[in-house]
Design an enzyme around this catalytic site. Sequence first.
Site, mmCIF file in Angstrom:
data_model
loop_
_atom_site.group_PDB
_atom_site.id
_atom_site.type_symbol
_atom_site.label_atom_id
_atom_site.label_comp_id
_atom_site.label_asym_id
_atom_site.label_seq_id
_atom_site.Cartn_x
_atom_site.Cartn_y
_atom_site.Cartn_z
ATOM 1 N N CYS A 153 0.709 -1.126 0.135
ATOM 2 C CA CYS A 153 0.048 0.206 0.211
ATOM 3 C C CYS A 153 0.845 1.348 0.027
ATOM 4 O O CYS A 153 0.239 2.410 -0.069
ATOM 5 C CB CYS A 153 -0.929 -0.075 1.147
ATOM 6 S SG CYS A 153 -1.812 -1.614 1.303
ATOM 7 N N HIS A 210 -2.802 7.972 5.897
ATOM 8 C CA HIS A 210 -2.895 6.783 5.207
ATOM 9 C C HIS A 210 -4.467 6.243 5.719
ATOM 10 O O HIS A 210 -5.296 5.653 4.958
ATOM 11 C CB HIS A 210 -1.949 5.854 5.864
ATOM 12 C CG HIS A 210 -2.024 4.565 5.180
ATOM 13 N ND1 HIS A 210 -1.939 4.183 3.737
ATOM 14 C CD2 HIS A 210 -1.895 3.191 5.558
ATOM 15 C CE1 HIS A 210 -1.806 2.921 3.538
ATOM 16 N NE2 HIS A 210 -2.120 2.213 4.576
ATOM 17 N N GLU A 254 -0.964 5.154 13.387
ATOM 18 C CA GLU A 254 -0.801 6.556 12.877
ATOM 19 C C GLU A 254 -0.804 7.532 13.527
ATOM 20 O O GLU A 254 -0.234 8.749 13.604
ATOM 21 C CB GLU A 254 -1.631 6.477 11.468
ATOM 22 C CG GLU A 254 -1.175 7.806 10.579
ATOM 23 C CD GLU A 254 -1.989 7.792 9.133
ATOM 24 O OE1 GLU A 254 -1.530 8.650 8.075
ATOM 25 O OE2 GLU A 254 -2.878 6.826 8.931
ATOM 26 N N LYS A 261 -9.837 7.594 2.173
ATOM 27 C CA LYS A 261 -10.182 6.012 2.256
ATOM 28 C C LYS A 261 -11.608 6.029 2.655
ATOM 29 O O LYS A 261 -12.333 5.047 2.195
ATOM 30 C CB LYS A 261 -9.279 5.216 2.758
ATOM 31 C CG LYS A 261 -7.961 4.905 1.787
ATOM 32 C CD LYS A 261 -6.965 4.005 2.835
ATOM 33 C CE LYS A 261 -5.535 3.891 2.257
ATOM 34 N NZ LYS A 261 -4.697 5.347 2.216
ATOM 35 N N HIS A 307 -9.807 1.408 0.109
ATOM 36 C CA HIS A 307 -8.344 1.313 0.259
ATOM 37 C C HIS A 307 -7.980 0.923 -1.353
ATOM 38 O O HIS A 307 -8.206 -0.265 -1.554
ATOM 39 C CB HIS A 307 -8.108 0.575 1.155
ATOM 40 C CG HIS A 307 -6.669 0.493 1.416
ATOM 41 N ND1 HIS A 307 -5.668 1.027 0.572
ATOM 42 C CD2 HIS A 307 -5.780 0.016 2.277
ATOM 43 C CE1 HIS A 307 -4.280 0.862 1.232
ATOM 44 N NE2 HIS A 307 -4.528 0.319 2.259
ATOM 45 N N PHE A 339 1.919 -3.404 3.762
ATOM 46 C CA PHE A 339 2.617 -4.761 4.264
ATOM 47 C C PHE A 339 3.843 -4.940 4.077
ATOM 48 O O PHE A 339 4.551 -4.490 3.169
ATOM 49 C CB PHE A 339 1.814 -5.765 3.591
ATOM 50 C CG PHE A 339 0.289 -6.130 4.222
ATOM 51 C CD1 PHE A 339 -0.325 -5.488 5.211
ATOM 52 C CD2 PHE A 339 -0.628 -6.920 3.587
ATOM 53 C CE1 PHE A 339 -1.507 -5.311 5.735
ATOM 54 C CE2 PHE A 339 -1.993 -7.043 3.939
ATOM 55 C CZ PHE A 339 -2.428 -6.273 4.917
#
Length: 414
Positions: free
Chosen positions: A164, A304, A315, A336, A341, A400
């Site tokens: 991502c 994010h 975050e 998002k 996402h 990830f």
Amino acid sequence: MRGKRVVVTGLAAITPIGNDLTESWSNLLAGVSGAGPITRFDTTGFDTTFACEVKNFDEKAYIPHKQARRMALFTKYAVSCGLMALENANYAVTQAEAARVGVIVGCGLGGLEDLESFHTKLLEQGPGRVSPFFIPMIIANMAAGQISIFTGAKGPGVCTTSACASGVHGIGYAYTDIFMDRADVMICGGTESTITPLGIAGFNALKALSTRNDDPARASRPFDKDRDGFVNGEGCGLLVLESLDHARARGATILAEVGGFGTSLDAYHMTAPPESGEGMAQAMSAALREAGMRPAEISHINAHGTSTSLNDACETTAIKTVFGEHAYTVPITSNKSMIGHTLGAAGGIESVISVKTIMEGVIPPTINLETPDPACDLDYCPGTPRRADVTSVLCNSFGFGGANACIVFKKFTE
């Protein structure tokens, strides 16, 4: 070191809430959710039956039918978006400049839909029925490769694949190529399309997706106490970057400037960040340091903000670590909440939106933030857009494998 100044001269996006940037931006400010029941396949038996699909997009305006048949969906998005971005920049690649024009497009998974389709064909009809275009269709770097073929760009080119964080990594390294004088112009960002049976089943197996099947539009709820996972999205976001000298020489309209880029690794876990948000904070700090900016000089954070329990809290902690007291006053938003996402495309789309925020002086809202989470106690711009003098944006992407990438965009000044 003193490198080239890098500016943004073109923007384009294809998202679940719009087939171009104008439509996407309008719906973003209106708080429109792109989530709805999945139409691509039968979702019987799936824990999650909805996603943020791109709707009614037709690539025929950009890609001839014969060539489109040989492209995966993520590549169709990228080529169409790349041509839109160049049109927005009022720039065409010439033979004389081709070697100084590059393409870097991030992508997390590549042609998952075609991988599944051809695997089924292999099992049901045998190896002789697998198309010679199968491998070229599914590989993630084909997005950048096809943009090069369509535009004539022959400069630096690569695919950044860091889950991502792929899109921001793509923009960051494109910025670096211009900064280091390896190129004059770069087409960069991220693309993705993974709304497939295997994609949804895989993320369900990870317990990463929301299962709010009875209310898809309210399922993506970053920083909300009742969030239960992210909503899978798709699309593409690309920017045209140029050296300031090149942009000035051709009389380009300058939309913003790239201030700095930061990246890091968590060295912690395959899919989860450490609760301290250490790697996230490191990447944010690196981007600010390269931009030569103090935290208090950032006027907006495009988070994010995935709508997963761990990411949003981590975050938030990382922002507090980097920004101190300013963390409580800087407006933060998660795109998002509306577009879902979009994985490898996320950083590209959100960077485009970050630049648009600077241009328009309007911060898009975070929708579905209804019940404050005590662990997420900052200003996430809930519900409605906010007018502000946005002189700089920090755009965050985390993926990830512990991949973190952050980039600073700022209002251009002479």
